[in-house]
Design a protein around this motif. Structure first.
Motif, mmCIF file in Angstrom:
data_model
loop_
_atom_site.group_PDB
_atom_site.id
_atom_site.type_symbol
_atom_site.label_atom_id
_atom_site.label_comp_id
_atom_site.label_asym_id
_atom_site.label_seq_id
_atom_site.Cartn_x
_atom_site.Cartn_y
_atom_site.Cartn_z
ATOM 1 N N ALA A 188 -45.021 -45.481 5.599
ATOM 2 C CA ALA A 188 -46.129 -44.940 6.390
ATOM 3 C C ALA A 188 -46.258 -43.418 6.235
ATOM 4 O O ALA A 188 -46.203 -42.911 5.116
ATOM 5 N N SER A 189 -46.434 -42.702 7.329
ATOM 6 C CA SER A 189 -46.674 -41.255 7.268
ATOM 7 C C SER A 189 -45.476 -40.508 6.676
ATOM 8 O O SER A 189 -45.644 -39.460 6.050
ATOM 9 N N LEU A 190 -44.297 -41.052 6.838
ATOM 10 C CA LEU A 190 -43.110 -40.422 6.249
ATOM 11 C C LEU A 190 -43.192 -40.483 4.724
ATOM 12 O O LEU A 190 -42.940 -39.490 4.031
ATOM 13 N N ARG A 191 -43.577 -41.622 4.197
ATOM 14 C CA ARG A 191 -43.753 -41.793 2.754
ATOM 15 C C ARG A 191 -44.792 -40.799 2.240
ATOM 16 O O ARG A 191 -44.598 -40.148 1.213
ATOM 17 N N ASP A 192 -45.901 -40.666 2.973
ATOM 18 C CA ASP A 192 -46.961 -39.757 2.559
ATOM 19 C C ASP A 192 -46.487 -38.303 2.554
ATOM 20 O O ASP A 192 -46.778 -37.547 1.634
ATOM 21 N N ALA A 193 -45.749 -37.913 3.587
ATOM 22 C CA ALA A 193 -45.277 -36.534 3.691
ATOM 23 C C ALA A 193 -44.248 -36.197 2.608
ATOM 24 O O ALA A 193 -44.249 -35.097 2.057
ATOM 25 N N LEU A 194 -43.391 -37.157 2.283
ATOM 26 C CA LEU A 194 -42.332 -36.912 1.296
ATOM 27 C C LEU A 194 -42.812 -37.119 -0.134
ATOM 28 O O LEU A 194 -42.156 -36.679 -1.075
ATOM 29 N N GLY A 195 -43.915 -37.835 -0.283
ATOM 30 C CA GLY A 195 -44.461 -38.050 -1.614
ATOM 31 C C GLY A 195 -43.690 -39.053 -2.451
ATOM 32 O O GLY A 195 -43.759 -39.026 -3.677
ATOM 33 N N GLN A 196 -42.951 -39.926 -1.787
ATOM 34 C CA GLN A 196 -42.232 -40.971 -2.519
ATOM 35 C C GLN A 196 -41.970 -42.162 -1.616
ATOM 36 O O GLN A 196 -41.907 -42.025 -0.395
ATOM 37 N N THR A 197 -41.844 -43.313 -2.224
ATOM 38 C CA THR A 197 -41.620 -44.536 -1.459
ATOM 39 C C THR A 197 -40.155 -44.910 -1.391
ATOM 40 O O THR A 197 -39.736 -45.578 -0.452
ATOM 41 N N GLU A 198 -39.373 -44.503 -2.388
ATOM 42 C CA GLU A 198 -37.956 -44.847 -2.386
ATOM 43 C C GLU A 198 -37.175 -43.957 -3.331
ATOM 44 O O GLU A 198 -37.743 -43.258 -4.166
ATOM 45 N N GLU A 199 -35.871 -44.010 -3.165
ATOM 46 C CA GLU A 199 -34.968 -43.320 -4.073
ATOM 47 C C GLU A 199 -33.598 -43.968 -3.994
ATOM 48 O O GLU A 199 -33.255 -44.605 -3.005
ATOM 49 N N LYS A 200 -32.848 -43.828 -5.052
ATOM 50 C CA LYS A 200 -31.456 -44.246 -5.040
ATOM 51 C C LYS A 200 -30.654 -42.954 -5.061
ATOM 52 O O LYS A 200 -30.925 -42.063 -5.871
ATOM 53 N N THR A 201 -29.720 -42.832 -4.147
ATOM 54 C CA THR A 201 -28.969 -41.584 -4.045
ATOM 55 C C THR A 201 -27.489 -41.853 -3.869
ATOM 56 O O THR A 201 -27.089 -42.828 -3.243
ATOM 57 N N VAL A 202 -26.696 -40.982 -4.461
ATOM 58 C CA VAL A 202 -25.247 -41.033 -4.299
ATOM 59 C C VAL A 202 -24.899 -40.099 -3.149
ATOM 60 O O VAL A 202 -25.296 -38.932 -3.147
ATOM 61 N N LEU A 203 -24.177 -40.626 -2.177
ATOM 62 C CA LEU A 203 -23.874 -39.864 -0.963
ATOM 63 C C LEU A 203 -22.498 -39.213 -1.046
ATOM 64 O O LEU A 203 -21.562 -39.806 -1.595
ATOM 65 N N PRO A 204 -22.374 -38.032 -0.452
ATOM 66 C CA PRO A 204 -21.052 -37.412 -0.373
ATOM 67 C C PRO A 204 -20.156 -38.198 0.595
ATOM 68 O O PRO A 204 -20.660 -38.959 1.434
ATOM 69 N N ASP A 205 -18.872 -38.024 0.494
ATOM 70 C CA ASP A 205 -17.919 -38.726 1.358
ATOM 71 C C ASP A 205 -18.154 -38.447 2.839
ATOM 72 O O ASP A 205 -17.761 -39.253 3.689
ATOM 73 N N SER A 206 -18.792 -37.342 3.154
ATOM 74 C CA SER A 206 -19.013 -36.964 4.556
ATOM 75 C C SER A 206 -20.095 -37.811 5.236
ATOM 76 O O SER A 206 -20.255 -37.753 6.446
ATOM 77 N N VAL A 207 -20.836 -38.602 4.474
ATOM 78 C CA VAL A 207 -21.914 -39.425 5.035
ATOM 79 C C VAL A 207 -21.400 -40.853 5.217
ATOM 80 O O VAL A 207 -21.137 -41.553 4.249
ATOM 81 N N ALA A 208 -21.274 -41.261 6.488
ATOM 82 C CA ALA A 208 -20.750 -42.597 6.783
ATOM 83 C C ALA A 208 -21.654 -43.406 7.703
ATOM 84 O O ALA A 208 -21.471 -44.603 7.840
ATOM 85 N N THR A 209 -22.632 -42.761 8.354
ATOM 86 C CA THR A 209 -23.519 -43.453 9.299
ATOM 87 C C THR A 209 -24.979 -43.141 8.979
ATOM 88 O O THR A 209 -25.268 -42.216 8.211
ATOM 89 N N ILE A 210 -25.873 -43.886 9.614
ATOM 90 C CA ILE A 210 -27.308 -43.628 9.451
ATOM 91 C C ILE A 210 -27.651 -42.214 9.912
ATOM 92 O O ILE A 210 -28.416 -41.512 9.262
ATOM 93 N N ALA A 211 -27.086 -41.783 11.023
ATOM 94 C CA ALA A 211 -27.360 -40.427 11.527
ATOM 95 C C ALA A 211 -26.932 -39.376 10.507
ATOM 96 O O ALA A 211 -27.653 -38.393 10.284
ATOM 97 N N GLU A 212 -25.792 -39.565 9.904
ATOM 98 C CA GLU A 212 -25.311 -38.606 8.899
ATOM 99 C C GLU A 212 -26.170 -38.658 7.637
ATOM 100 O O GLU A 212 -26.422 -37.623 7.013
ATOM 101 N N LEU A 213 -26.656 -39.838 7.283
ATOM 102 C CA LEU A 213 -27.571 -39.962 6.141
ATOM 103 C C LEU A 213 -28.861 -39.209 6.427
ATOM 104 O O LEU A 213 -29.359 -38.464 5.580
ATOM 105 N N ARG A 214 -29.415 -39.395 7.625
ATOM 106 C CA ARG A 214 -30.632 -38.665 8.015
ATOM 107 C C ARG A 214 -30.426 -37.164 7.899
ATOM 108 O O ARG A 214 -31.258 -36.455 7.337
ATOM 109 N N ALA A 215 -29.318 -36.682 8.442
ATOM 110 C CA ALA A 215 -29.038 -35.243 8.406
ATOM 111 C C ALA A 215 -28.862 -34.752 6.968
ATOM 112 O O ALA A 215 -29.339 -33.668 6.609
ATOM 113 N N TYR A 216 -28.186 -35.536 6.164
ATOM 114 C CA TYR A 216 -27.974 -35.180 4.752
ATOM 115 C C TYR A 216 -29.312 -35.046 4.027
ATOM 116 O O TYR A 216 -29.555 -34.062 3.329
ATOM 117 N N LEU A 217 -30.199 -36.028 4.200
ATOM 118 C CA LEU A 217 -31.501 -35.980 3.550
ATOM 119 C C LEU A 217 -32.347 -34.825 4.097
ATOM 120 O O LEU A 217 -33.032 -34.135 3.345
#
Length: 84
Positions: A9-38
């Motif tokens: 939705a509007s998030l896709r429009d603002a970011l200009g992409q529908t998806e991505e595959k990303t490698v996360l650092p060891d410090s990211v273990a939860t959804i909240a940490e993923l959100r903050a990382y992105l």
């Protein structure tokens, strides 16, 4: 750990992409940490943490911010949806 992240939705429009595959650092273990990382990318990415009503799903099931993220997960972020 690698995850597939989907934007809708509007998030896709603002970011200009529908998806991505990303490698996360060891410090990211939860959804909240993923959100903050992105969001740490800056610019429009800060919408991920600025919106208090942003919803998320892991492997197509609604998830809380405290849910653990595992290798190979599909994580979707989307604004709340209303119907009429």
């Amino acid at each position: 750990m690698a995850v597939r992240v989907l934007y809708f939705a509007s998030l896709r429009d603002a970011l200009g992409q529908t998806e991505e595959k990303t490698v996360l650092p060891d410090s990211v273990a939860t959804i909240a940490e993923l959100r903050a990382y992105l969001a740490s990318r800056g610019g429009e990415w800060t919408r991920l943490v600025a919106s208090s009503n942003l919803r998320c799903a892991v492997n197509q099931e609604m998830a809380s911010l405290g849910m653990a993220v595992k290798d190979g997960d599909e994580v979707a972020f989307f604004p709340p949806v209303t119907g009429g």
